[in-house]
Design an enzyme around this catalytic site. Structure first.
Site, PDB file in Angstrom:
ATOM      1  N   TYR A   1      -0.079   0.336  -4.664  1.00 21.97           N
ATOM      2  CA  TYR A   1      -1.481   0.753  -4.640  1.00 21.97           C
ATOM      3  C   TYR A   1      -2.348  -0.301  -3.953  1.00 21.97           C
ATOM      4  O   TYR A   1      -3.129   0.006  -3.048  1.00 21.97           O
ATOM      5  CB  TYR A   1      -1.981   1.001  -6.068  1.00 21.97           C
ATOM      6  CG  TYR A   1      -3.480   1.136  -6.178  1.00 21.97           C
ATOM      7  CD1 TYR A   1      -4.132   2.254  -5.669  1.00 21.97           C
ATOM      8  CD2 TYR A   1      -4.247   0.143  -6.778  1.00 21.97           C
ATOM      9  CE1 TYR A   1      -5.511   2.378  -5.764  1.00 21.97           C
ATOM     10  CE2 TYR A   1      -5.625   0.257  -6.884  1.00 21.97           C
ATOM     11  CZ  TYR A   1      -6.258   1.376  -6.373  1.00 21.97           C
ATOM     12  OH  TYR A   1      -7.618   1.485  -6.454  1.00 21.97           O
TER      13      TYR A   1
ATOM     14  N   THR B   1      -5.320   6.848  -6.765  1.00 21.35           N
ATOM     15  CA  THR B   1      -5.538   5.780  -7.745  1.00 21.35           C
ATOM     16  C   THR B   1      -4.487   5.727  -8.853  1.00 21.35           C
ATOM     17  O   THR B   1      -4.630   4.948  -9.794  1.00 21.35           O
ATOM     18  CB  THR B   1      -6.924   5.926  -8.404  1.00 21.35           C
ATOM     19  OG1 THR B   1      -7.006   7.223  -9.012  1.00 21.35           O
ATOM     20  CG2 THR B   1      -8.035   5.766  -7.381  1.00 21.35           C
TER      21      THR B   1
END
Length: 290
Positions: A125, A62
């Protein structure tokens, strides 16, 4: 009674799931040191040793900005690992619950995204999380892909704890005011997920992608204002000046979406769940902070 394999137990959502899932079965929650998600063979061996009847995967890479320079690791954890879990779920004939992100969308416009809207991630991401979703769908396993946003809680690294820390140290702060979304308490995610599991749904009938966030919307600036109002009310030191700034005035390695609004109609229609408003959830979270 389920045998549950729960990943990411040291993370915000995984930690809360370990609490909320109590009573629904035997929970196997290996830590990141016991289960290396970037190691395909180790991951398969773990699943086959546990023989779960349900896999829940909140684990993820993350670090949004770091992912720009650690692309291989981000894709290993966010794409390869979910794909392997999905393949094993298909082989065992069991469901997989997986958590994704608003970053799969382009972040443009002002309307709340619906699950059927086109995807167009703007950073590594988001691309790695989208690819993870696609590997799960391609496996053919029964699955819930739960897209969430702006996750925070009483532990780990998140906006709430960062604001409280900086609030004690700084008299003035600049916060981005033109990115809009729903701050989402990790406990809301865990409790709603547990409600779904406890309802014993027809997994094949409900298999698909859903949004799961707290209700309502605000900016990071509005979120910070709410945090500091609650902090001041309990006697914490907070900044005397809070300035709203534009995204362009706070450059980051990874491009951030300006529109992170997620429509919740599908979650409510399918499961009868209505997440609390983000301000209500934030107030409840404050009650858990030491």
């Amino acid at each position: 009674m389920h045998t549950i394999l729960l990943t990411g137990v040291n993370g915000q959502v995984g930690h809360e799931l370990r609490r909320s899932l109590q009573g629904l079965g035997y929970i196997h929650a290996p830590s990141s040191t016991d289960l290396n998600l970037a190691d395909a063979d180790s991951l398969r061996k773990t699943v086959r040793a546990i023989k779960p009847t349900l896999i829940i995967n909140p684990a993820a890479y993350t670090a949004v900005d770091k992912a720009e320079s650690e692309e291989d690791l981000a894709f290993a954890i966010n794409t390869m690992a979910p794909g392997i879990l999905a393949e094993e779920a298909k082989r065992l004939g069991i469901p997989l619950i997986h958590y994704s992100t608003d970053y799969v969308y382009s972040g443009e416009g002002t309307s709340a995204w619906q699950e059927s809207d086109p995807v167009a991630p703007q950073n590594v991401y988001g691309a790695s999380k989208l690819a993870g979703e696609e590997t799960i769908r391609a496996s053919g396993c029964n699955h819930l892909i739960l897209r969430t946003s702006w996750v925070y809680g009483a532990r780990g690294k998140n906006f709430l704890l960062t604001m409280l820390k900086f609030g004690r140290e700084r008299d003035s702060m600049n916060i981005v005011a033109d990115q809009i979304g729903a701050p989402t308490w990790c406990r809301t995610i865990s409790d709603l997920s547990t409600h779904i599991i406890a309802s014993q749904p027809d997994w094949q009938a409900v298999s698909g992608t859903y949004h799961m966030v707290n209700s309502g919307e605000t900016s990071w600036y509005g979120f910070a204002q709410a945090i500091f109002a609650l902090a001041a009310a309990r006697g914490d030191k907070v900044p005397s000046t809070l300035n709203g700034i534009a995204t362009e005035d706070y450059p980051t390695p990874a491009k951030r979406p300006k529109n992170s609004r997620l429509n919740l109609d599908k979650l409510q229609t399918t499961f009868g769940l209505i997440p609390p408003g983000w301000e209500e959830a934030l107030a409840m979270c404050f009650e858990t902070l030491r």
